[in-house]
Design an enzyme around this catalytic site. Structure first.
Site, PDB file in Angstrom:
ATOM      1  N   LYS A  93      -5.339  -6.066 -13.118  1.00 41.43           N
ATOM      2  CA  LYS A  93      -3.794  -5.369 -13.142  1.00 41.43           C
ATOM      3  C   LYS A  93      -3.167  -6.134 -12.241  1.00 41.43           C
ATOM      4  O   LYS A  93      -3.679  -6.406 -11.056  1.00 41.43           O
ATOM      5  CB  LYS A  93      -4.174  -4.018 -13.375  1.00 41.43           C
ATOM      6  CG  LYS A  93      -4.763  -4.180 -12.457  1.00 41.43           C
ATOM      7  CD  LYS A  93      -5.706  -2.094 -12.639  1.00 41.43           C
ATOM      8  CE  LYS A  93      -6.182  -1.557 -10.926  1.00 41.43           C
ATOM      9  NZ  LYS A  93      -6.473  -0.446 -11.157  1.00 41.43           N
ATOM     10  N   TYR A 103      12.202  -6.878  18.025  1.00 38.59           N
ATOM     11  CA  TYR A 103      12.708  -5.376  17.975  1.00 38.59           C
ATOM     12  C   TYR A 103      12.448  -4.309  18.372  1.00 38.59           C
ATOM     13  O   TYR A 103      11.272  -4.080  18.513  1.00 38.59           O
ATOM     14  CB  TYR A 103      13.239  -5.447  16.173  1.00 38.59           C
ATOM     15  CG  TYR A 103      14.272  -6.465  16.387  1.00 38.59           C
ATOM     16  CD1 TYR A 103      15.416  -7.063  15.606  1.00 38.59           C
ATOM     17  CD2 TYR A 103      13.895  -7.315  14.748  1.00 38.59           C
ATOM     18  CE1 TYR A 103      16.400  -7.085  15.248  1.00 38.59           C
ATOM     19  CE2 TYR A 103      14.291  -8.071  13.622  1.00 38.59           C
ATOM     20  CZ  TYR A 103      15.501  -8.122  14.390  1.00 38.59           C
ATOM     21  OH  TYR A 103      16.652  -8.721  13.209  1.00 38.59           O
TER      22      TYR A 103
END
Length: 369
Positions: free
Chosen positions: A35, A256
């Site tokens: 899955k 950043y």
């Protein structure tokens, strides 16, 4: 030349981990759980690897099962969340999809279905997870209702799911095993209890079918060391390359938000990988990566396409040097713990932008997808 960020998937390790699941529960049949795009590893490639080994594959929903059929997979496929509409039962009948019924509503959909070929049904019992599943009285009722129908195969399986099998010092799994035994008392039917943690640590829960998931992909479900889990082989290696190297002075910042400040004259390597490639933005400063045979700490905030690493302590680093983010040298579980999550989330969130390079399909060859 293509961008170097890639996830290498070792299909021989998949086979090894599946065979370990079989060895640990020799009297049970192990499903191949693929899955969520085979936990981010690529459902078709992994299903083709497991199909010669596993009697049944397992997915979450019918869309995932259809993808496998369209790719040529012929083994039965169990729908772990069952069906959501009546017409899905018709498709399941036509395509040999097995259906998990987790509530009375799904039981009634199956019971009232008009189908040409009978379907194989699993019933889920809620033994304590309290997420999905039939309650104490409903299990026996649903079994009696479905087993009397001509369009339901007579090999109904009753399953349950563990809430805390990864907690080795908890007795809740034993409570669930005992409650499940009570719920199924008197029913001569195959049972399925064990997920990966159940296979590895709870032999009394092996039953007739096991459902190995994360262990197939080489990651332990346990926070601590566990003897059987230590035999798993890592499957995915997330790697890229250094694309720039620079020297900065003490007091200068990187990335950043200027979240990393050099405490000394430092060498910073920039690596072509970021949160757009599945390496989480939340990774903190100090998270280890592997360069030139040594660990080096993340330095600065993860960008969409790049990270920066403090390589001051590891000698010469050049553009083009390989960098492992997780794999054989940096365990997936260790990286997950750095960001406060679990290995399942890291691999299932791997985006399509990051190519999967498959090795050891049947030989030592490789193919990229």
């Amino acid at each position: 030349m293509s961008r170097p960020a890639k996830a290498t998937v070792d299909l021989a390790a998949i086979r090894h981990n599946y065979q370990l699941a079989q060895q640990l529960a020799p009297n049970a049949q192990a499903l191949g759980v693929v899955k969520a795009n085979a936990y981010g590893h690529g459902s078709v490639a992994v299903a083709k690897t497991l199909e010669p080994l596993a009697p049944v594959l397992a997915v979450a929903c019918i869309e995932e099962a259809i993808e496998l059929r369209q790719a040529g997979i012929v083994k039965p496929v169990l729908l772990l969340e069952g069906v959501f509409e009546a017409d899905e039962i018709v498709t399941a009948s036509e395509q040999n999809f097995w259906i998990m019924a987790s509530g009375i509503e799904q039981v009634e959909l199956i019971a009232n279905a008009a189908i040409a070929e009978p379907v194989t049904v699993w019933l889920k019992a809620d033994s304590g997870m309290h997420r999905l599943g039939l309650t104490d009285g409903q299990v026996q009722q649903a079994y009696a209702r479905l087993s009397a129908l001509a369009h339901v195969n007579n090999d109904i399986v009753i399953a349950t799911h563990f809430a805390a099998a990864d907690e080795l010092d908890s007795d809740f799994t034993l409570q669930q095993i005992n409650r499940f035994a009570s719920m199924t008392e008197g029913l001569k039917t195959p049972v399925s209890l064990a997920n990966s943690a159940g296979i590895l640590a709870w032999p009394q829960a092996h039953g007739n079918y096991t459902r190995p998931g994360i262990m197939l992909y080489g990651s332990s479900p346990f926070a601590q060391a566990q003897a059987n889990a230590d035999q798993l082989k890592p499957v995915m290696t997330l790697a890229s390359e250094v694309i720039a190297v620079r020297t900065i002075e003490a007091g200068e910042t990187v990335g950043y938000g200027r979240s990393w400040i050099a405490q000394r004259r430092s060498t910073i390597a920039t690596v072509a990988i970021g949160y757009g490639d599945g390496y989480p933005r939340q990774m903190p400063n100090g998270t280890p990566v592997f360069i030139n045979g040594q660990r080096a700490p993340l330095a600065g905030r993860v960008s969409m396409d790049m990270i920066t690493v403090d390589v001051t302590e590891i000698g010469t680093v050049n553009v083009g040097d390989n960098v492992e983010l997780w794999g054989h040298n940096i365990p997936l579980n260790e990286v997950a713990s750095c960001v406060g999550t679990i290995s399942y989330e890291l691999v299932t969130r791997m985006p399509l932008r990051t190519p999967r390079l498959y090795i050891n399909a049947t030989t030592n060859g490789a193919a990229a997808v």
